[in-house]
Design an enzyme around this catalytic site. Structure first.
Site, PDB file in Angstrom:
ATOM      1  N   HIS A 153       0.817  -1.215   0.000  1.00 35.79           N
ATOM      2  CA  HIS A 153       0.000   0.000   0.000  1.00 35.79           C
ATOM      3  C   HIS A 153       0.851   1.264   0.000  1.00 35.79           C
ATOM      4  O   HIS A 153       0.366   2.341  -0.356  1.00 35.79           O
ATOM      5  CB  HIS A 153      -1.000  -0.005   1.168  1.00 35.79           C
ATOM      6  CG  HIS A 153      -0.420   0.327   2.499  1.00 35.79           C
ATOM      7  ND1 HIS A 153      -0.042  -0.641   3.413  1.00 35.79           N
ATOM      8  CD2 HIS A 153      -0.150   1.522   3.088  1.00 35.79           C
ATOM      9  CE1 HIS A 153       0.411  -0.049   4.503  1.00 35.79           C
ATOM     10  NE2 HIS A 153       0.363   1.253   4.325  1.00 35.79           N
ATOM     11  N   ASP A 213      -0.177  -7.552   1.456  1.00 39.17           N
ATOM     12  CA  ASP A 213       0.314  -6.171   1.540  1.00 39.17           C
ATOM     13  C   ASP A 213       1.837  -6.182   1.715  1.00 39.17           C
ATOM     14  O   ASP A 213       2.363  -5.946   2.811  1.00 39.17           O
ATOM     15  CB  ASP A 213      -0.372  -5.457   2.710  1.00 39.17           C
ATOM     16  CG  ASP A 213      -0.138  -3.957   2.698  1.00 39.17           C
ATOM     17  OD1 ASP A 213       0.448  -3.451   1.718  1.00 39.17           O
ATOM     18  OD2 ASP A 213      -0.534  -3.294   3.680  1.00 39.17           O
ATOM     19  N   SER A 311       3.957   2.871   8.227  1.00 36.63           N
ATOM     20  CA  SER A 311       3.513   1.881   7.254  1.00 36.63           C
ATOM     21  C   SER A 311       4.702   1.308   6.495  1.00 36.63           C
ATOM     22  O   SER A 311       5.593   2.038   6.062  1.00 36.63           O
ATOM     23  CB  SER A 311       2.536   2.505   6.255  1.00 36.63           C
ATOM     24  OG  SER A 311       1.284   2.703   6.848  1.00 36.63           O
TER      25      SER A 311
END
Length: 360
Positions: A153, A213, A311
């Protein structure tokens, strides 16, 4: 400088601490190290990664245990050790313990800023924005001299007009051009141009469960390791891939948002307890999110979690003296650090084959 004979006696004494039976292997024979990775039985002095551990200013109990359990025999009264991680020719390899996951100091205390040389595999991904400005908004982990591992992502779910620009390694304090702690001056961080980005083909932007992911970023050149830049280990062996982490302590590190919702200038770390994915699934099912074995959870204690700025960053555990990347920061509750709702991470062990198939 201590003579070779004295050094060898010290090594033998150190390696004999546990009093375990040494495998009677011959010099050059195949062996398996304490974490299940293949290697060769060689003279201790010829296994630089083990020598580096032995020469650390302070050896942790894990260090001593790893040295002890690495013994594989004797050759002319000299200690032989199982040395893993020999680089294969013709293709970029993934390092194995003890060639990875080693930092010069063991000073992990959860919930504080990191020391300058802690977690030297942490990376920052820089983005170019339409207004001509640049910013760091995702993290990653160095896995060898050409790649970092991050979240898919961080590549595909970015604002319109943004572009992944570069990767920065060796950073500690974003507010300073020269990182210094006490009397230690770190080398300047390096910014690397990107040769290739590989997003897992199973990642779907519309899937709010964020399955698969995970992504790889390849630099346009090899990097040189230093005290502030090195690779973290991946769980390559079957024994490491099958290891259960639920209920055990892990660490995350990065420059993400703090509880005050402002990005940190210095690299932070937080201690998180790993939660079985089956136990954390109910907290997300009410929002239509379905977790599976390719994911894992950690945290869930008020104020202790990874936030959006982290992230793609690492979730890691120290095992047998080396740090291993067990998870990649994926997503979490809408309110970061909310009690009772652990964060969700991509389970790296489930993607080792994909990683190996996509590096070169």
């Amino acid at each position: 400088m201590i003579g070779n004979r004295v050094i060898n006696l010290l090594i033998v004494a150190t390696l004999a601490l546990a009093g375990q039976t040494v495998l009677a292997l011959e010099l050059g024979q195949d062996c398996v190290n304490p974490v299940g990775e293949a290697g060769k039985c060689v003279l201790f002095r010829e296994c630089q990664p083990l020598v580096d551990i032995y020469n650390k200013p302070v050896n942790t109990p894990d260090d001593t245990q790893f040295l002890t359990e690495s013994r594989c025999g004797l050759y002319e009264r000299k200690t032989l050790v199982c040395c893993a991680g020999v680089r294969s020719k013709g293709k970029t390899s993934l390092p194995e313990s003890p060639n990875c996951g080693v930092q010069l100091t063991d000073r992990v205390i959860g919930g504080q800023p990191t020391k300058i040389d802690e977690f030297p595999w942490t990376a920052l991904i820089e983005y170019e924005k339409p207004n001509g400005r640049f910013g760091f908004h995702c993290g990653g982990s160095v896995i060898n001299e050409r790649y970092i591992l991050t979240a898919a992502h961080c590549i595909t779910s970015i604002p319109r007009g943004w572009k992944v620009h570069r990767v920065r390694l060796g950073e500690w304090d974003l507010s300073s051009t020269t990182d210094q702690e006490d009397d230690f001056y770190a080398d300047a961080p390096i910014d690397l141009d990107i040769e290739k980005i590989i997003v897992h083909p199973g990642y779907n932007l519309q899937d709010k469960s964020h399955h698969n992911d995970i992504a790889l970023i390849r630099f346009n050149r090899e990097i040189n390791y230093s005290s502030t830049i090195s690779a973290i280990c991946l769980p390559l062996s079957n024994s490491l891939r099958n290891r259960k982490h639920a209920g055990l302590s892990s660490y995350a590190a990065g420059w993400g948002k703090t509880e005050t919702a402002s990005a940190s200038q210095k690299k932070l770390k937080v201690e998180l307890t790993v939660v079985d994915v089956k136990d954390c699934s109910p907290a997300y099912q009410r929002n239509g999110i379905s977790l599976d074995s390719t994911q894992m959870c950690a945290g869930g204690i008020r104020g202790k979690d990874t936030c959006s700025g982290d992230s793609g960053g690492p979730l890691m555990r120290q095992m047998s003296g080396s740090w291993y990347l067990i998870g990649v920061v994926s997503f979490g509750p809408q309110k970061c650090g909310a009690p009772g709702v652990p964060g969700v991470y991509t389970n790296v062990a489930e993607y080792v084959d994909w990683i190996k198939d996509n590096i070169y």
